[in-house]
Design an enzyme around this catalytic site. Structure first.
Site, PDB file in Angstrom:
ATOM      1  N   LYS A  95       1.464  -2.954  10.192  1.00 55.47           N
ATOM      2  CA  LYS A  95       2.036  -2.038   9.189  1.00 55.47           C
ATOM      3  C   LYS A  95       0.916  -1.148   8.671  1.00 55.47           C
ATOM      4  O   LYS A  95      -0.076  -1.636   8.141  1.00 55.47           O
ATOM      5  CB  LYS A  95       2.666  -2.831   8.040  1.00 55.47           C
ATOM      6  CG  LYS A  95       3.092  -1.953   6.853  1.00 55.47           C
ATOM      7  CD  LYS A  95       3.742  -2.755   5.723  1.00 55.47           C
ATOM      8  CE  LYS A  95       4.007  -1.873   4.492  1.00 55.47           C
ATOM      9  NZ  LYS A  95       4.603  -2.605   3.365  1.00 55.47           N
TER      10      LYS A  95
ATOM     11  N   ARG B  85       9.200  -2.663   6.727  1.00 55.66           N
ATOM     12  CA  ARG B  85      10.065  -3.208   7.784  1.00 55.66           C
ATOM     13  C   ARG B  85      10.626  -2.097   8.658  1.00 55.66           C
ATOM     14  O   ARG B  85      10.955  -2.327   9.825  1.00 55.66           O
ATOM     15  CB  ARG B  85      11.165  -4.074   7.143  1.00 55.66           C
ATOM     16  CG  ARG B  85      12.093  -3.332   6.231  1.00 55.66           C
ATOM     17  CD  ARG B  85      12.857  -4.264   5.299  1.00 55.66           C
ATOM     18  NE  ARG B  85      12.009  -4.806   4.223  1.00 55.66           N
ATOM     19  CZ  ARG B  85      12.415  -5.651   3.294  1.00 55.66           C
ATOM     20  NH1 ARG B  85      13.670  -6.088   3.304  1.00 55.66           N
ATOM     21  NH2 ARG B  85      11.598  -6.079   2.352  1.00 55.66           N
TER      22      ARG B  85
ATOM     23  N   LYS C 219       7.605   3.129  -7.341  1.00 60.56           N
ATOM     24  CA  LYS C 219       7.065   1.944  -8.018  1.00 60.56           C
ATOM     25  C   LYS C 219       6.674   2.319  -9.441  1.00 60.56           C
ATOM     26  O   LYS C 219       6.173   3.421  -9.671  1.00 60.56           O
ATOM     27  CB  LYS C 219       5.806   1.457  -7.280  1.00 60.56           C
ATOM     28  CG  LYS C 219       6.056   0.739  -5.975  1.00 60.56           C
ATOM     29  CD  LYS C 219       4.733   0.281  -5.365  1.00 60.56           C
ATOM     30  CE  LYS C 219       4.931  -0.268  -3.963  1.00 60.56           C
ATOM     31  NZ  LYS C 219       5.674  -1.537  -3.947  1.00 60.56           N
TER      32      LYS C 219
ATOM     33  N   GLU D  38       9.834  -0.148   2.872  1.00 61.15           N
ATOM     34  CA  GLU D  38       9.537   0.782   3.967  1.00 61.15           C
ATOM     35  C   GLU D  38       8.797   0.133   5.131  1.00 61.15           C
ATOM     36  O   GLU D  38       8.911   0.581   6.269  1.00 61.15           O
ATOM     37  CB  GLU D  38       8.717   1.969   3.431  1.00 61.15           C
ATOM     38  CG  GLU D  38       7.195   1.749   3.308  1.00 61.15           C
ATOM     39  CD  GLU D  38       6.797   0.641   2.338  1.00 61.15           C
ATOM     40  OE1 GLU D  38       7.610   0.290   1.470  1.00 61.15           O
ATOM     41  OE2 GLU D  38       5.670   0.113   2.466  1.00 61.15           O
TER      42      GLU D  38
ATOM     43  N   ASP E   5       1.582   3.488  -0.395  1.00 65.21           N
ATOM     44  CA  ASP E   5       2.971   3.128  -0.683  1.00 65.21           C
ATOM     45  C   ASP E   5       3.286   3.399  -2.148  1.00 65.21           C
ATOM     46  O   ASP E   5       3.029   2.563  -3.012  1.00 65.21           O
ATOM     47  CB  ASP E   5       3.214   1.646  -0.344  1.00 65.21           C
ATOM     48  CG  ASP E   5       4.667   1.242  -0.588  1.00 65.21           C
ATOM     49  OD1 ASP E   5       5.514   2.138  -0.776  1.00 65.21           O
ATOM     50  OD2 ASP E   5       4.946   0.019  -0.576  1.00 65.21           O
TER      51      ASP E   5
HETATM   52  N1  BES Z   1       3.820  -2.870   0.159  1.00 66.61           N
HETATM   53  C1  BES Z   1       4.825  -3.541  -0.582  1.00 66.61           C
HETATM   54  C2  BES Z   1       4.566  -5.047  -0.712  1.00 66.61           C
HETATM   55  C3  BES Z   1       3.324  -5.439  -1.483  1.00 66.61           C
HETATM   56  C4  BES Z   1       3.412  -5.761  -2.817  1.00 66.61           C
HETATM   57  C5  BES Z   1       2.104  -5.559  -0.850  1.00 66.61           C
HETATM   58  C6  BES Z   1       2.268  -6.147  -3.510  1.00 66.61           C
HETATM   59  C7  BES Z   1       0.958  -5.953  -1.549  1.00 66.61           C
HETATM   60  C8  BES Z   1       1.062  -6.245  -2.892  1.00 66.61           C
HETATM   61  C9  BES Z   1       6.175  -3.369   0.098  1.00 66.61           C
HETATM   62  O1  BES Z   1       6.360  -2.177   0.776  1.00 66.61           O
HETATM   63  C10 BES Z   1       7.225  -3.410  -0.959  1.00 66.61           C
HETATM   64  O2  BES Z   1       7.254  -2.540  -1.772  1.00 66.61           O
HETATM   65  N2  BES Z   1       8.093  -4.430  -0.902  1.00 66.61           N
HETATM   66  C11 BES Z   1       9.141  -4.593  -1.836  1.00 66.61           C
HETATM   67  C12 BES Z   1      10.413  -4.889  -1.077  1.00 66.61           C
HETATM   68  C13 BES Z   1      11.664  -4.846  -1.919  1.00 66.61           C
HETATM   69  C14 BES Z   1      11.938  -3.445  -2.390  1.00 66.61           C
HETATM   70  C15 BES Z   1      12.823  -5.369  -1.091  1.00 66.61           C
HETATM   71  C16 BES Z   1       8.760  -5.742  -2.764  1.00 66.61           C
HETATM   72  O3  BES Z   1       8.167  -6.719  -2.290  1.00 66.61           O
HETATM   73  O4  BES Z   1       9.031  -5.642  -3.948  1.00 66.61           O
HETATM   74 ZN    ZN Z   2       4.677  -1.280   1.486  1.00 62.42          ZN
HETATM   75 MN    MN Z   3       7.031  -0.611  -0.498  1.00 64.30          MN
END
Ligand code: BES
Ligand code: ZN
Ligand code: MN
Length: 513
Positions: free
Chosen positions: A275, A361, A287, A359, A280
């Site tokens: 990835k 996935r 976020k 994103e 992000d």
């Molecule tokens: N990049 C994030 C996950 C992440 C969070 C990595 C904290 C490192 C530290 C990922 O893209 C994300 O935002 N995931 C969401 C998914 C949800 C919207 C289903 C999450 O984990 O909140």
């Molecule tokens: Zn991410």
């Molecule tokens: Mn994300």
């Protein structure tokens, strides 16, 4: 990077700034570890009691400095804690040595040369100490003002100490082939792993998908790895709806990079998929503040895959390794994918995007389908995929999911062997229905509970039939927001690089499947 030499010369004659010795935690106080016998003798056999007087216990990561004994060329001795004294007849385990060497190298930032008199029983110990020292000496100061306009930026940053420049490993025979090979392996792994850390630490305004692809192209050329970069036009032509959908909001278009290290036709073939979200923001599902400051780390999976493929090439491993870097920047804008949009993926499946922050996935799905077309013997993807995995396992442990229990177990054991904490996680089928979409074949989000497993189940649908696949969710360990420890710095850690490299080595040796 720090230079490494091997020496069997005595500690007393070392022209160095410091002699590093090991001290372990014994039942009745600190115990001087093997390798430092001559140093202890020069203190009249009183090194352990001197250390105890100074407050040392031999705890892991503890460092104690004291003046060197008279007659030594080096002025200083540094005792580094190894943790508990090992059971009778078993030596120090590799991870204890790696961590101690890392802690010592970190504590010696600003010094020129150190001679390490740590316990070495075999070439594996030499490799572990070398790896720990090279990883512990890492620093990232490319963006710090060095206070000198005439010098190159980042060299000897003002206030920041330069990394330890040279390490001599005492007790390791420089003419012994196995010890030499162990140092060469550690050097290749550490150099590439440290480059992965650099990529993670580089601010996202300087590392967009195109810039990442350029770094990969240069390294691939240097090490004889074949590279193909699909730009946004090629991605559109190929129908990579997942990667394009995630990159749609950014001024910096996405890329899919394919790196191929070839050992020969008849060999086993591993595919690594990373990835690579260079930033992000969450996209339209933005976020909140407090959740985006570290999101430059969201390309750590791609950085790990990149490092592993280049390391495999440098080591000339007897296995074919293909690396896929799914690179995009996830930004909100008038052209961004909206929650509610449906993407047509590279596989032909349609995905309803319910949350643009899920994103990873989407870019991985396209890369997994593409990687599967080449029918590798196994696929491993590496991703900072979910906050949920971090909730479950904390900041140091990655989760392993797989479509094959035996393969998951192998990856777990390999991670353990190289000193990367990990834990096997399930992919419960009942969580799949949470991703049912009234409009498309699947939604990119499901139940909140077990979010890391939901993400894993989503990825599984894009892996080719009959191919063993494992998914490493490194959201926790990819980026260290706490204090440095052992050989792990603050910031980018290089998580999963050593697991991927050892998996390639084990596959080359025919140990797997
Ligand atoms: N990049 C994030 C996950 C992440 C969070 C990595 C904290 C490192 C530290 C990922 O893209 C994300 O935002 N995931 C969401 C998914 C949800 C919207 C289903 C999450 O984990 O909140
Ligand atoms: Zn991410
Ligand atoms: Mn994300």
């Amino acid at each position: 990077m720090t230079a490494l030499t091997l020496s069997t010369a005595a500690a007393s004659g070392q022209r160095a700034d410091v002699i590093v010795v090991g001290v372990a935690k014994g039942a009745k106080g600190p115990v001087v570890a093997p390798g430092a016998e001559s140093v202890d003798k020069a203190y009249d056999g009183k090194l352990a009691s001197v250390l105890e007087t100074l407050g040392a216990a031999g705890a892991e990561g503890e460092v104690t400095k004291l003046p060197a004994p008279s007659g030594f060329k080096a002025p200083l001795v540094l005792a580094v804690g190894l943790g508990a004294v090992p059971e009778k007849d078993s030596g120090y385990d590799a991870e204890a040595l790696r961590r101690a060497a890392g802690a010592a190298a970190r504590a010696l930032a600003g010094s020129k040369k150190a001679a390490f008199a740590l316990p070495i029983e075999d070439a594996a110990d030499t490799g572990a100490i070398a790896e720990g020292a090279l990883l512990g000496a890492y620093s990232f100061d490319a963006y710090k003002d060095n206070g000198d306009d005439t010098a190159a930026k980042g060299k000897g940053a003002k206030g920041a100490k330069a990394p330890l420049a040279e390490v001599a490993l005492l007790g390791a025979k420089s003419r012994d082939k196995a010890h030499k090979a162990a140092v060469e392996r550690a050097t290749a792994v550490a150099e590439e792993l440290n480059r992965a850390r650099d990529l993670v630490n580089t601010p996202p305004n300087d590392l967009n998908p195109e810039a990442f692809a350029a770094v990969a192209t240069a390294a691939a050329k240097e090490h004889g790895v074949k590279i193909q970069v699909l730009d946004e036009k090629a991605l559109a032509k190929g129908g990579y709806g997942g990667i394009l959908g995630v990159g749609a909001g950014s001024e910096a278009p996405p890329r899919l990079v394919k790196l191929s290290y070839s050992a020969g036709k008849a060999k086993k073939h591993l595919a690594f998929v990373g990835k690579g979200i260079t930033y992000d923001s969450g996209g339209i599902s933005l976020k909140p503040a407090g959740h985006n400051e570290t999101m430059k780390c969201d390309m750590a999976g791609a950085a790990a895959v990149f490092a592993a493929v280049i390391t495999a090439a440098r080591l000339g491993l007897d296995v074919n390794v293909t690396g896929w870097l799914a690179l995009a920047e996830n930004m909100p804008s008038g052209s961004a994918t909206r929650p509610g949009d449906v993407l047509r993926m590279y596989s032909g499946k349609t995905v309803e995007v319910l949350n643009t922050d899920a994103e990873g996935r989407l870019v991985l799905a396209d890369a997994l389908t593409r990687a599967s077309e080449e029918k590798p013997d196994a696929i491993v993807d590496v991703a900072t995929l979910t906050g949920a995995m971090m909730m479950a396992l904390g900041g140091r442990t990655f989760g392993i999911m797989a479509n094959d229990d035996a393969f998951r177990t192998s990856v777990h054991e390999i991670a353990e062997e190289v000193g990367e904490p990990s834990w096997p996680m399930p992919l419960p089928e009942h969580l799949r229905k949470g991703m049912d979409s009234p409009t498309a074949d699947i939604a990119n989000m499901g139940e909140r509970m077990g979010g890391g497993l939901v993400a894993g189940l989503f990825l599984k649908e894009f892996v080719g039939e009959g191919i063993a696949w494992a998914h490493l969710d490194i959201a926790g360990p990819a980026y260290n927001e706490s204090a440095p420890f052992g050989y792990t710095p603050k910031g980018g850690t290089g998580s999963a690089v050593r697991t991927l490299v050892r998996l390639a080595e084990r596959t080359a040796a025919g140990d797997l499947g």
